[in-house]
Design a protein around this motif. Structure first.
Motif, short mmCIF file in Angstrom:
data_model
loop_
_atom_site.label_atom_id
_atom_site.label_comp_id
_atom_site.label_asym_id
_atom_site.label_seq_id
_atom_site.Cartn_x
_atom_site.Cartn_y
_atom_site.Cartn_z
N TYR A 34 0.84 -1.20 0.00
CA TYR A 34 0.00 0.00 0.00
C TYR A 34 0.87 1.25 0.00
O TYR A 34 1.80 1.38 0.80
CB TYR A 34 -0.91 0.00 1.22
CG TYR A 34 -1.83 1.22 1.31
CD1 TYR A 34 -3.02 1.24 0.62
CD2 TYR A 34 -1.47 2.33 2.07
CE1 TYR A 34 -3.87 2.35 0.69
CE2 TYR A 34 -2.29 3.44 2.15
CZ TYR A 34 -3.49 3.44 1.45
OH TYR A 34 -4.31 4.54 1.53
N GLN A 39 -2.48 6.06 -3.01
CA GLN A 39 -3.78 5.41 -2.89
C GLN A 39 -4.70 6.14 -1.91
O GLN A 39 -4.26 6.80 -0.97
CB GLN A 39 -3.60 3.96 -2.43
CG GLN A 39 -2.94 3.08 -3.47
CD GLN A 39 -2.77 1.66 -2.98
OE1 GLN A 39 -1.67 1.25 -2.62
NE2 GLN A 39 -3.85 0.90 -2.96
N ASP A 43 -9.29 2.75 0.34
CA ASP A 43 -8.75 1.44 -0.06
C ASP A 43 -8.42 0.58 1.15
O ASP A 43 -8.47 -0.65 1.08
CB ASP A 43 -7.48 1.62 -0.90
CG ASP A 43 -7.77 2.15 -2.30
OD1 ASP A 43 -8.96 2.27 -2.65
OD2 ASP A 43 -6.81 2.45 -3.03
N ALA A 49 -9.71 -5.80 1.23
CA ALA A 49 -8.40 -5.29 1.63
C ALA A 49 -7.85 -6.09 2.81
O ALA A 49 -8.59 -6.37 3.77
CB ALA A 49 -8.50 -3.82 2.00
N SER A 113 -10.07 -2.90 -3.02
CA SER A 113 -9.26 -1.69 -3.07
C SER A 113 -8.74 -1.45 -4.48
O SER A 113 -8.23 -2.35 -5.14
CB SER A 113 -8.09 -1.81 -2.09
OG SER A 113 -7.31 -2.94 -2.40
N GLY A 114 -8.88 -0.21 -4.93
CA GLY A 114 -8.38 0.15 -6.24
C GLY A 114 -9.21 -0.37 -7.40
O GLY A 114 -8.84 -0.22 -8.56
#
Length: 215
Positions: A34, A39, A43, A49, A113-114
């Protein structure tokens, strides 16, 4: 100063700020790879995550404390008829924003996440974000205007102006800075509301400056 229970509850805003700060600082330790500079903070709390469990633990007081603090502030300013109606409306809208943030993000967290915004879960997450941003801006503008009009809430208005500046600093920075610095500017926006909630909690703790004879 003789404080009542509702005034002491104002400290939950400060506790919520500390809890959120701890989650932002330490949850990345459970998320290999991370990059906080690049980010988004959201996230870290995405369903898939690896940092989700640690985030939930560290931010537990933030989730509950923000809503409790804002609600008690709204009740107090309504009961005491503090300042003008515009000021109280600003407080009410800020409280509604906190409720939408708490309930909305709990119901519609990012699934990964993302991940690209494509599914219903992600779309609703963005809808909640839009509502939170809109209510934050409107409430802060109301409080700024009220602070300009009335001396007794000028301090609250000044803090609202600082919070609003931080909120706009986020998207402006994200628009002009390279993508690798997205996370830095995004945190200006996320910390603006959390920090302002803590400020309101401190004002509640201090009874918004009401003298004993007026309380």
């Amino acid at each position: 100063m003789n404080r009542k229970l509702i005034n002491w509850i104002g400290l939950t805003g400060l506790i919520a700020f500390i809890s959120y700060s701890a989650a932002i600082c330490f949850a990345p330790l459970a998320f290999p790879g991370y990059n906080w500079m690049e980010q988004a903070a959201s996230d870290l709390s995405a369903e898939a995550a690896p940092s989700r469990m640690l985030w939930d633990q560290l931010s537990a007081f933030y989730g509950a404390g923000s809503v409790v603090c804002a609600t008690c502030v709204a009740i107090y300013v309504s009961d005491k008829k503090i300042s003008i109606r515009l000021f109280r409306v600003g407080i009410y809208l800020f409280t509604v924003m906190n409720w939408i943030s708490k309930v909305g993000y709990s119901m519609f967290p990012l699934s990964d996440s993302g991940k690209d915004i494509a599914g219903f879960q992600e779309i609703m997450h963005m809808v909640v974000t839009a509502l939170v941003v809109m209510l934050s801006i409107v409430s802060l503008v109301c409080l700024i205007v009220a602070g300009c009009k009335r001396k007794e809430v000028r301090g609250v208005g000044i803090w609202a102006a600082i919070a609003l500046a931080m909120m706009f600093m986020g998207p402006i920075g994200m628009g002009i800075a390279p993508p690798q610095y997205f996370g830095i500017f995004e945190r200006f926006s996320t910390f603006s509301a959390v920090g302002y909630n803590a400020v309101l909690g401190i004002y509640l703790f201090n009874k918004f400056g009401i003298r004993e004879s007026e309380d």
